[in-house]
Design a protein around this motif. Structure first.
Motif, PDB file in Angstrom:
ATOM      1  N   SER A   1       0.833  -1.193   0.000  1.00  0.00           N
ATOM      2  CA  SER A   1       0.000   0.000   0.000  1.00  0.00           C
ATOM      3  C   SER A   1       0.871   1.246   0.000  1.00  0.00           C
ATOM      4  O   SER A   1       2.022   1.217   0.450  1.00  0.00           O
ATOM      5  CB  SER A   1      -0.911  -0.005   1.236  1.00  0.00           C
ATOM      6  OG  SER A   1      -1.688   1.172   1.318  1.00  0.00           O
ATOM      7  N   VAL A   2       0.322   2.338  -0.513  1.00  0.00           N
ATOM      8  CA  VAL A   2       0.990   3.643  -0.459  1.00  0.00           C
ATOM      9  C   VAL A   2       0.019   4.634   0.165  1.00  0.00           C
ATOM     10  O   VAL A   2      -1.189   4.403   0.212  1.00  0.00           O
ATOM     11  CB  VAL A   2       1.416   4.135  -1.859  1.00  0.00           C
ATOM     12  CG1 VAL A   2       2.532   3.282  -2.428  1.00  0.00           C
ATOM     13  CG2 VAL A   2       0.218   4.178  -2.810  1.00  0.00           C
ATOM     14  N   LYS A   3       0.564   5.748   0.644  1.00  0.00           N
ATOM     15  CA  LYS A   3      -0.304   6.741   1.270  1.00  0.00           C
ATOM     16  C   LYS A   3       0.272   8.140   1.133  1.00  0.00           C
ATOM     17  O   LYS A   3       1.447   8.332   0.833  1.00  0.00           O
ATOM     18  CB  LYS A   3      -0.514   6.417   2.756  1.00  0.00           C
ATOM     19  CG  LYS A   3       0.734   6.563   3.603  1.00  0.00           C
ATOM     20  CD  LYS A   3       0.414   6.277   5.066  1.00  0.00           C
ATOM     21  CE  LYS A   3       1.648   6.452   5.954  1.00  0.00           C
ATOM     22  NZ  LYS A   3       1.338   6.218   7.394  1.00  0.00           N
ATOM     23  N   THR A   4      -0.590   9.115   1.357  1.00  0.00           N
ATOM     24  CA  THR A   4      -0.194  10.518   1.413  1.00  0.00           C
ATOM     25  C   THR A   4      -1.081  11.200   2.449  1.00  0.00           C
ATOM     26  O   THR A   4      -2.072  10.614   2.907  1.00  0.00           O
ATOM     27  CB  THR A   4      -0.338  11.206   0.042  1.00  0.00           C
ATOM     28  OG1 THR A   4       0.233  12.521   0.112  1.00  0.00           O
ATOM     29  CG2 THR A   4      -1.800  11.330  -0.385  1.00  0.00           C
ATOM     30  N   LYS A   5      -0.728  12.411   2.813  1.00  0.00           N
ATOM     31  CA  LYS A   5      -1.500  13.147   3.817  1.00  0.00           C
ATOM     32  C   LYS A   5      -2.147  14.366   3.169  1.00  0.00           C
ATOM     33  O   LYS A   5      -1.472  15.169   2.517  1.00  0.00           O
ATOM     34  CB  LYS A   5      -0.607  13.584   4.983  1.00  0.00           C
ATOM     35  CG  LYS A   5      -1.384  14.121   6.178  1.00  0.00           C
ATOM     36  CD  LYS A   5      -0.460  14.357   7.360  1.00  0.00           C
ATOM     37  CE  LYS A   5       0.038  13.069   7.962  1.00  0.00           C
ATOM     38  NZ  LYS A   5      -1.048  12.268   8.609  1.00  0.00           N
ATOM     39  N   ILE A   6      -3.450  14.481   3.333  1.00  0.00           N
ATOM     40  CA  ILE A   6      -4.182  15.661   2.867  1.00  0.00           C
ATOM     41  C   ILE A   6      -4.112  16.719   3.968  1.00  0.00           C
ATOM     42  O   ILE A   6      -4.363  16.420   5.139  1.00  0.00           O
ATOM     43  CB  ILE A   6      -5.650  15.313   2.557  1.00  0.00           C
ATOM     44  CG1 ILE A   6      -5.724  14.160   1.549  1.00  0.00           C
ATOM     45  CG2 ILE A   6      -6.392  16.530   2.011  1.00  0.00           C
ATOM     46  CD1 ILE A   6      -7.135  13.642   1.312  1.00  0.00           C
ATOM     47  N   LYS A   7      -3.784  17.939   3.599  1.00  0.00           N
ATOM     48  CA  LYS A   7      -3.576  18.986   4.599  1.00  0.00           C
ATOM     49  C   LYS A   7      -4.522  20.173   4.389  1.00  0.00           C
ATOM     50  O   LYS A   7      -5.205  20.265   3.378  1.00  0.00           O
ATOM     51  CB  LYS A   7      -2.122  19.469   4.552  1.00  0.00           C
ATOM     52  CG  LYS A   7      -1.109  18.360   4.787  1.00  0.00           C
ATOM     53  CD  LYS A   7       0.316  18.881   4.700  1.00  0.00           C
ATOM     54  CE  LYS A   7       1.316  17.765   4.936  1.00  0.00           C
ATOM     55  NZ  LYS A   7       2.711  18.261   4.868  1.00  0.00           N
ATOM     56  N   ASN A   8      -4.514  21.063   5.358  1.00  0.00           N
ATOM     57  CA  ASN A   8      -5.299  22.306   5.314  1.00  0.00           C
ATOM     58  C   ASN A   8      -6.808  22.059   5.246  1.00  0.00           C
ATOM     59  O   ASN A   8      -7.535  22.780   4.569  1.00  0.00           O
ATOM     60  CB  ASN A   8      -4.877  23.192   4.134  1.00  0.00           C
ATOM     61  CG  ASN A   8      -3.429  23.626   4.223  1.00  0.00           C
ATOM     62  OD1 ASN A   8      -2.810  23.547   5.276  1.00  0.00           O
ATOM     63  ND2 ASN A   8      -2.876  24.074   3.116  1.00  0.00           N
ATOM     64  N   LEU A   9      -7.271  21.051   5.938  1.00  0.00           N
ATOM     65  CA  LEU A   9      -8.708  20.760   5.978  1.00  0.00           C
ATOM     66  C   LEU A   9      -9.375  21.533   7.115  1.00  0.00           C
ATOM     67  O   LEU A   9      -8.727  21.904   8.100  1.00  0.00           O
ATOM     68  CB  LEU A   9      -8.930  19.263   6.182  1.00  0.00           C
ATOM     69  CG  LEU A   9      -8.377  18.338   5.090  1.00  0.00           C
ATOM     70  CD1 LEU A   9      -8.505  16.884   5.519  1.00  0.00           C
ATOM     71  CD2 LEU A   9      -9.089  18.574   3.772  1.00  0.00           C
ATOM     72  N   ILE A  10     -10.654  21.762   6.975  1.00  0.00           N
ATOM     73  CA  ILE A  10     -11.443  22.423   8.019  1.00  0.00           C
ATOM     74  C   ILE A  10     -12.423  21.408   8.580  1.00  0.00           C
ATOM     75  O   ILE A  10     -13.296  20.922   7.854  1.00  0.00           O
ATOM     76  CB  ILE A  10     -12.201  23.645   7.458  1.00  0.00           C
ATOM     77  CG1 ILE A  10     -11.217  24.650   6.847  1.00  0.00           C
ATOM     78  CG2 ILE A  10     -13.038  24.308   8.547  1.00  0.00           C
ATOM     79  CD1 ILE A  10     -11.896  25.820   6.151  1.00  0.00           C
ATOM     80  N   PRO A  11     -12.272  21.053   9.856  1.00  0.00           N
ATOM     81  CA  PRO A  11     -13.178  20.058  10.451  1.00  0.00           C
ATOM     82  C   PRO A  11     -14.641  20.440  10.266  1.00  0.00           C
ATOM     83  O   PRO A  11     -15.031  21.590  10.465  1.00  0.00           O
ATOM     84  CB  PRO A  11     -12.781  20.074  11.935  1.00  0.00           C
ATOM     85  CG  PRO A  11     -11.343  20.497  11.920  1.00  0.00           C
ATOM     86  CD  PRO A  11     -11.242  21.508  10.812  1.00  0.00           C
ATOM     87  N   GLY A  12     -15.444  19.475   9.844  1.00  0.00           N
ATOM     88  CA  GLY A  12     -16.863  19.708   9.640  1.00  0.00           C
ATOM     89  C   GLY A  12     -17.228  20.099   8.217  1.00  0.00           C
ATOM     90  O   GLY A  12     -18.397  20.049   7.839  1.00  0.00           O
ATOM     91  N   LYS A  13     -16.232  20.466   7.415  1.00  0.00           N
ATOM     92  CA  LYS A  13     -16.487  20.852   6.031  1.00  0.00           C
ATOM     93  C   LYS A  13     -16.383  19.633   5.118  1.00  0.00           C
ATOM     94  O   LYS A  13     -15.677  18.665   5.404  1.00  0.00           O
ATOM     95  CB  LYS A  13     -15.514  21.939   5.576  1.00  0.00           C
ATOM     96  CG  LYS A  13     -15.635  23.243   6.363  1.00  0.00           C
ATOM     97  CD  LYS A  13     -17.005  23.866   6.183  1.00  0.00           C
ATOM     98  CE  LYS A  13     -17.115  25.188   6.921  1.00  0.00           C
ATOM     99  NZ  LYS A  13     -18.456  25.816   6.761  1.00  0.00           N
ATOM    100  N   ARG A  14     -17.079  19.699   3.992  1.00  0.00           N
ATOM    101  CA  ARG A  14     -17.079  18.596   3.032  1.00  0.00           C
ATOM    102  C   ARG A  14     -16.164  18.916   1.848  1.00  0.00           C
ATOM    103  O   ARG A  14     -16.070  20.064   1.408  1.00  0.00           O
ATOM    104  CB  ARG A  14     -18.495  18.321   2.523  1.00  0.00           C
ATOM    105  CG  ARG A  14     -19.459  17.835   3.593  1.00  0.00           C
ATOM    106  CD  ARG A  14     -20.835  17.535   3.015  1.00  0.00           C
ATOM    107  NE  ARG A  14     -21.335  18.662   2.238  1.00  0.00           N
ATOM    108  CZ  ARG A  14     -21.699  18.589   0.955  1.00  0.00           C
ATOM    109  NH1 ARG A  14     -21.618  17.445   0.308  1.00  0.00           N
ATOM    110  NH2 ARG A  14     -22.153  19.652   0.341  1.00  0.00           N
ATOM    111  N   TYR A  15     -15.532  17.860   1.336  1.00  0.00           N
ATOM    112  CA  TYR A  15     -14.610  18.003   0.206  1.00  0.00           C
ATOM    113  C   TYR A  15     -14.906  16.925  -0.833  1.00  0.00           C
ATOM    114  O   TYR A  15     -15.314  15.807  -0.487  1.00  0.00           O
ATOM    115  CB  TYR A  15     -13.162  17.865   0.679  1.00  0.00           C
ATOM    116  CG  TYR A  15     -12.749  18.939   1.663  1.00  0.00           C
ATOM    117  CD1 TYR A  15     -12.141  20.113   1.231  1.00  0.00           C
ATOM    118  CD2 TYR A  15     -12.996  18.781   3.029  1.00  0.00           C
ATOM    119  CE1 TYR A  15     -11.774  21.101   2.136  1.00  0.00           C
ATOM    120  CE2 TYR A  15     -12.637  19.764   3.937  1.00  0.00           C
ATOM    121  CZ  TYR A  15     -12.025  20.919   3.481  1.00  0.00           C
ATOM    122  OH  TYR A  15     -11.676  21.901   4.382  1.00  0.00           O
ATOM    123  N   ALA A  16     -14.695  17.276  -2.090  1.00  0.00           N
ATOM    124  CA  ALA A  16     -14.798  16.302  -3.182  1.00  0.00           C
ATOM    125  C   ALA A  16     -13.386  15.930  -3.612  1.00  0.00           C
ATOM    126  O   ALA A  16     -12.568  16.812  -3.910  1.00  0.00           O
ATOM    127  CB  ALA A  16     -15.573  16.886  -4.357  1.00  0.00           C
TER     128      ALA A  16
END
Length: 246
Positions: free
Chosen positions: A138-153
């Protein structure tokens, strides 16, 4: 102080008074106010706004055990740590690891990124998700700069391919299914599957809606294949693969 010794006593005293006065003025002078800029660099010459979500793209230098910026092998959650029998890295659209054997059928050009020529590759010999983590890389990356409670596509492309020098015992096969997992400390995310049965070296796009539970999230990629087979699977994303919905 050597130069002051050569001056007349009165002039020397005057100079000392002036120096003392300047020091006091310097000490009382207000420091220039520096405004805080809420941004961070992606180390490739660009600046990422802290108000925009950041998902590292998969464009990079191809190679075995070589990954694009912010991507890495995922040795957590019981996935295989054996990089010899289940390798991972970056491949080109025409060759395994970019400089190894050619794909039996070159990967298609990515519809939204016609100039892109590298993807992140995993291997698998697992035929089921349950209890077979040790048979999956498996491989992975980290998504950053998110706002808790907000939705993303989040949109990504996945595919599978076979290299031209297939094993003489016929173990090579296309992956039958891939999985993208999203997880964060706030328990947001989930597992998202794409069925690749009968799809050979063709990209399949999937867009998922993700509600952030914290400011960062892990995105992991893995695959399964037919029982007793061995497969390569690929994922592609770029800087436009994530957008904030609300």
């Amino acid at each position: 102080m050597t130069s002051l010794h050569k001056l007349p006593m009165g002039l020397s005293l005057a100079c000392l008074m002036m120096m003392s006065s300047c020091s006091k003025e310097d000490a009382l002078s207000p420091e220039p106010k520096i405004e805080s800029v809420n941004t961070s660099s992606d180390l490739r010459g660009g600046v990422i706004s802290a108000y925009l979500p950041y998902l590292a793209g998969t464009n990079g230098q191809p190679g075995l055990d070589i990954y694009p910026l912010n991507w890495e092998r995922n040795n957590t959650n019981y996935f295989s740590t054996n990089s010899v029998t289940l390798p991972t890295g970056t491949s080109s659209l025409t060759q395994l690891w970019g400089n190894s054997v050619k794909w039996a059928k070159p990967l298609e050009t990515i519809p939204t990124a016609p100039k892109a020529n590298s993807v992140v590759t995993v291997t698998t010999k697992a035929c089921s998700w349950a209890g077979e983590f040790e048979n999956q890389a498996s491989v992975k990356t980290k998504i950053k700069n998110l706002i808790p409670g907000k939705r993303y596509a989040i949109t990504y492309y996945v595919a599978s391919s076979i290299h031209a020098l297939q094993d003489s015992n016929g173990l090579s096969s296309y992956a039958t299914k891939v999985r993208v997992s999203l997880s964060d400390e706030g328990h947001g995310g989930g597992n998202y599957y794409v069925d690749l049965t009968g799809i050979k070296a063709e990209w399949v796009a999937q867009t998922v809606t993700y509600a952030a539970g914290s400011t960062e999230a892990d995105l992991a990629f893995s695959a399964i294949t037919q029982k007793g087979k061995y497969a390569y699977a690929h994922i592609f994303v770029d800087k436009n693969s994530i957008i904030k919905l609300d």
